[in-house]
Design a protein around this motif. Structure first.
Motif, mmCIF file in Angstrom:
data_model
loop_
_atom_site.group_PDB
_atom_site.id
_atom_site.type_symbol
_atom_site.label_atom_id
_atom_site.label_comp_id
_atom_site.label_asym_id
_atom_site.label_seq_id
_atom_site.Cartn_x
_atom_site.Cartn_y
_atom_site.Cartn_z
ATOM 1 N N MET A 1 0.827 -1.215 0.000
ATOM 2 C CA MET A 1 0.000 0.000 0.000
ATOM 3 C C MET A 1 0.862 1.267 0.000
ATOM 4 O O MET A 1 0.406 2.319 -0.429
ATOM 5 C CB MET A 1 -0.918 -0.002 1.236
ATOM 6 N N LYS A 2 2.096 1.135 0.496
ATOM 7 C CA LYS A 2 2.967 2.304 0.582
ATOM 8 C C LYS A 2 3.221 2.912 -0.792
ATOM 9 O O LYS A 2 3.240 4.132 -0.950
ATOM 10 C CB LYS A 2 4.287 1.925 1.247
ATOM 11 N N LYS A 3 3.420 2.035 -1.799
ATOM 12 C CA LYS A 3 3.705 2.540 -3.147
ATOM 13 C C LYS A 3 2.523 3.326 -3.718
ATOM 14 O O LYS A 3 2.714 4.306 -4.439
ATOM 15 C CB LYS A 3 4.065 1.383 -4.086
ATOM 16 N N TYR A 4 1.307 2.919 -3.356
ATOM 17 C CA TYR A 4 0.131 3.647 -3.836
ATOM 18 C C TYR A 4 -0.005 4.984 -3.101
ATOM 19 O O TYR A 4 -0.450 5.977 -3.695
ATOM 20 C CB TYR A 4 -1.129 2.804 -3.646
ATOM 21 N N TRP A 5 0.353 4.991 -1.828
ATOM 22 C CA TRP A 5 0.318 6.233 -1.063
ATOM 23 C C TRP A 5 1.318 7.243 -1.623
ATOM 24 O O TRP A 5 1.016 8.429 -1.755
ATOM 25 C CB TRP A 5 0.605 5.965 0.403
ATOM 26 N N VAL A 6 2.514 6.750 -1.972
ATOM 27 C CA VAL A 6 3.531 7.614 -2.577
ATOM 28 C C VAL A 6 3.019 8.190 -3.897
ATOM 29 O O VAL A 6 3.209 9.372 -4.185
ATOM 30 C CB VAL A 6 4.849 6.833 -2.812
ATOM 31 N N PHE A 7 2.362 7.356 -4.683
ATOM 32 C CA PHE A 7 1.801 7.810 -5.962
ATOM 33 C C PHE A 7 0.731 8.874 -5.730
ATOM 34 O O PHE A 7 0.664 9.869 -6.470
ATOM 35 C CB PHE A 7 1.206 6.606 -6.707
ATOM 36 N N PHE A 8 -0.084 8.701 -4.702
ATOM 37 C CA PHE A 8 -1.119 9.676 -4.357
ATOM 38 C C PHE A 8 -0.488 11.011 -3.969
ATOM 39 O O PHE A 8 -0.900 12.075 -4.461
ATOM 40 C CB PHE A 8 -1.978 9.148 -3.211
ATOM 41 N N VAL A 9 0.530 10.967 -3.102
ATOM 42 C CA VAL A 9 1.206 12.189 -2.649
ATOM 43 C C VAL A 9 1.872 12.897 -3.824
ATOM 44 O O VAL A 9 1.810 14.129 -3.940
ATOM 45 C CB VAL A 9 2.243 11.859 -1.559
ATOM 46 N N GLN A 10 2.491 12.135 -4.713
ATOM 47 C CA GLN A 10 3.134 12.722 -5.889
ATOM 48 C C GLN A 10 2.118 13.430 -6.778
ATOM 49 O O GLN A 10 2.389 14.519 -7.293
ATOM 50 C CB GLN A 10 3.867 11.640 -6.680
ATOM 51 N N ASN A 11 0.973 12.810 -6.957
ATOM 52 C CA ASN A 11 -0.065 13.408 -7.794
ATOM 53 C C ASN A 11 -0.620 14.675 -7.171
ATOM 54 O O ASN A 11 -0.857 15.664 -7.878
ATOM 55 C CB ASN A 11 -1.190 12.400 -8.033
ATOM 56 N N VAL A 12 -0.848 14.657 -5.864
ATOM 57 C CA VAL A 12 -1.338 15.849 -5.174
ATOM 58 C C VAL A 12 -0.329 16.977 -5.290
ATOM 59 O O VAL A 12 -0.680 18.128 -5.575
ATOM 60 C CB VAL A 12 -1.626 15.539 -3.690
ATOM 61 N N SER A 13 0.948 16.642 -5.084
ATOM 62 C CA SER A 13 2.006 17.647 -5.168
ATOM 63 C C SER A 13 2.105 18.222 -6.578
ATOM 64 O O SER A 13 2.228 19.444 -6.757
ATOM 65 C CB SER A 13 3.348 17.015 -4.772
ATOM 66 N N GLU A 14 2.022 17.356 -7.578
ATOM 67 C CA GLU A 14 2.111 17.807 -8.963
ATOM 68 C C GLU A 14 0.923 18.687 -9.339
ATOM 69 O O GLU A 14 1.084 19.711 -10.001
ATOM 70 C CB GLU A 14 2.183 16.601 -9.899
ATOM 71 N N TYR A 15 -0.259 18.288 -8.885
ATOM 72 C CA TYR A 15 -1.464 19.031 -9.265
ATOM 73 C C TYR A 15 -1.511 20.393 -8.586
ATOM 74 O O TYR A 15 -1.977 21.368 -9.182
ATOM 75 C CB TYR A 15 -2.706 18.223 -8.909
ATOM 76 N N ILE A 99 -5.721 0.557 -10.185
ATOM 77 C CA ILE A 99 -5.626 1.269 -8.909
ATOM 78 C C ILE A 99 -4.867 2.579 -9.096
ATOM 79 O O ILE A 99 -5.241 3.616 -8.530
ATOM 80 C CB ILE A 99 -4.940 0.392 -7.848
ATOM 81 N N LEU A 100 -3.801 2.555 -9.900
ATOM 82 C CA LEU A 100 -3.049 3.778 -10.180
ATOM 83 C C LEU A 100 -3.938 4.811 -10.868
ATOM 84 O O LEU A 100 -3.866 6.006 -10.557
ATOM 85 C CB LEU A 100 -1.842 3.466 -11.059
ATOM 86 N N ASN A 104 -4.783 8.420 -9.322
ATOM 87 C CA ASN A 104 -4.500 9.620 -10.107
ATOM 88 C C ASN A 104 -5.732 10.507 -10.212
ATOM 89 O O ASN A 104 -5.668 11.723 -10.009
ATOM 90 C CB ASN A 104 -4.008 9.220 -11.498
ATOM 91 N N ASP A 105 -6.875 9.908 -10.518
ATOM 92 C CA ASP A 105 -8.105 10.670 -10.680
ATOM 93 C C ASP A 105 -8.635 11.164 -9.340
ATOM 94 O O ASP A 105 -9.060 12.313 -9.216
ATOM 95 C CB ASP A 105 -9.159 9.807 -11.375
ATOM 96 N N PHE A 106 -8.595 10.304 -8.327
ATOM 97 C CA PHE A 106 -9.135 10.678 -7.018
ATOM 98 C C PHE A 106 -8.320 11.793 -6.380
ATOM 99 O O PHE A 106 -8.872 12.647 -5.686
ATOM 100 C CB PHE A 106 -9.185 9.471 -6.088
ATOM 101 N N SER A 107 -6.998 11.785 -6.605
ATOM 102 C CA SER A 107 -6.152 12.838 -6.036
ATOM 103 C C SER A 107 -6.570 14.204 -6.579
ATOM 104 O O SER A 107 -6.573 15.203 -5.851
ATOM 105 C CB SER A 107 -4.679 12.564 -6.325
ATOM 106 N N ILE A 108 -6.920 14.233 -7.867
ATOM 107 C CA ILE A 108 -7.398 15.480 -8.478
ATOM 108 C C ILE A 108 -8.735 15.880 -7.875
ATOM 109 O O ILE A 108 -8.973 17.043 -7.538
ATOM 110 C CB ILE A 108 -7.515 15.323 -10.001
ATOM 111 N N ARG A 109 -9.649 14.895 -7.722
ATOM 112 C CA ARG A 109 -10.956 15.189 -7.127
ATOM 113 C C ARG A 109 -10.776 15.674 -5.683
ATOM 114 O O ARG A 109 -11.497 16.567 -5.222
ATOM 115 C CB ARG A 109 -11.835 13.933 -7.087
ATOM 116 N N PHE A 110 -9.823 15.064 -4.967
ATOM 117 C CA PHE A 110 -9.570 15.402 -3.563
ATOM 118 C C PHE A 110 -9.146 16.861 -3.433
ATOM 119 O O PHE A 110 -9.675 17.608 -2.604
ATOM 120 C CB PHE A 110 -8.487 14.473 -3.007
#
Length: 258
Positions: A1-15, A99-100, A104-110
């Protein structure tokens, strides 16, 4: 799950890095509601299709805010991943592409949900809508309906993005989908203004469950029917996406188009 959390944080930071793009996207969602509220407020009548001017303003405030979260754009991520060859990199890693795509999409919605909340309050104040509408956004029913609506929107958009396996560019289809959703979901005009025959047909389609269902839960008079229709379309788009995914991988070169 850690790798998905990192991907979420990266997407939030990028957006959040591209703030102008974020705010332009949010304010573009206000074009339709602001225009419609201005049109109705300028007319001499006090009621339209059984709705007062205040009810119409409240409707558009809620619709614009909720659609900013529900309106999935995962087709962009799927399309780009296939076109640019990024999908190949994901496939050789110990991650699930679906899941990725969701993260990616949920981070934008968040981020949109957080940033658009003060905009919602400002918008409500400017058009004279009482702030007690906020209580409608924090009920368990709203959260439940919002979750189902977003899931439906996600799988619908995911299937559209998967067409890139066969079609070089799906921009036209994406535009057609967005236009169809805005016109038929109740975002552009409440269903009270639609002919009864049109509503009786649309209630069987996925469109009303992306916008108007969020505001008028039970709009058909049968809640169980509405939930059943939503689950039917979610299941249908999921199975369609699974079929397209498996067939598409068989012809995917992994080289990218650009």
């Amino acid at each position: 799950m850690k790798k998905y959390w990192v991907f979420f944080v990266q997407n939030v930071s990028e957006y959040t890095t591209y703030r102008l793009k974020l705010f332009l996207g949010l304010f573009s969602n206000l074009i339709i509601p602001v225009t419609m509220i201005w049109i109705f407020s300028s007319l001499p009548q006090s009621q339209f299709a059984g709705m007062t001017k205040e009810e119409i303003a409240k409707y558009y405030v809620l619709a614009s805010f909720l659609y900013a979260f529900v309106g999935s754009k995962v087709d962009d991520f799927v399309k780009t991943s296939i076109q640019h060859g990024d999908l190949g990199r994901y496939l050789i890693k110990p991650v699930n592409f679906w899941i990725l795509a969701f993260i990616n999409d949920f981070s934008i919605r968040f981020i949109r949900l957080i940033v658009s909340f003060p905009i919602l309050i400002l918008f409500a104040v400017l058009v004279g809508v009482p702030l007690n509408i906020l209580k409608d956004l924090f009920s368990l029913t709203t959260v439940f309906v919002l979750g189902l609506s977003y899931t439906l929107s996600f799988f619908m958009s995911f299937c559209l993005g998967l067409l890139t396996f066969w079609v070089e560019e799906v921009w036209g289809l994406q535009h057609l989908k967005e236009t169809g959703v805005k016109l038929l979901s109740g975002l552009a005009l409440p269903y009270q203004f639609f002919p009864a025959v049109a509503v009786s047909v649309l209630q069987w389609l996925p469109f009303p469950y992306l916008v108007i269902w969020l505001i008028r839960f039970g709009f058909t008079g049968n809640v169980l029917f509405e939930i059943s229709i939503v689950i039917f379309w979610i299941t249908g788009f999921y199975l369609l996406g699974l079929f397209m995914w498996r067939r598409g991988l068989k012809i995917y070169s992994g080289l990218g188009l650009y």
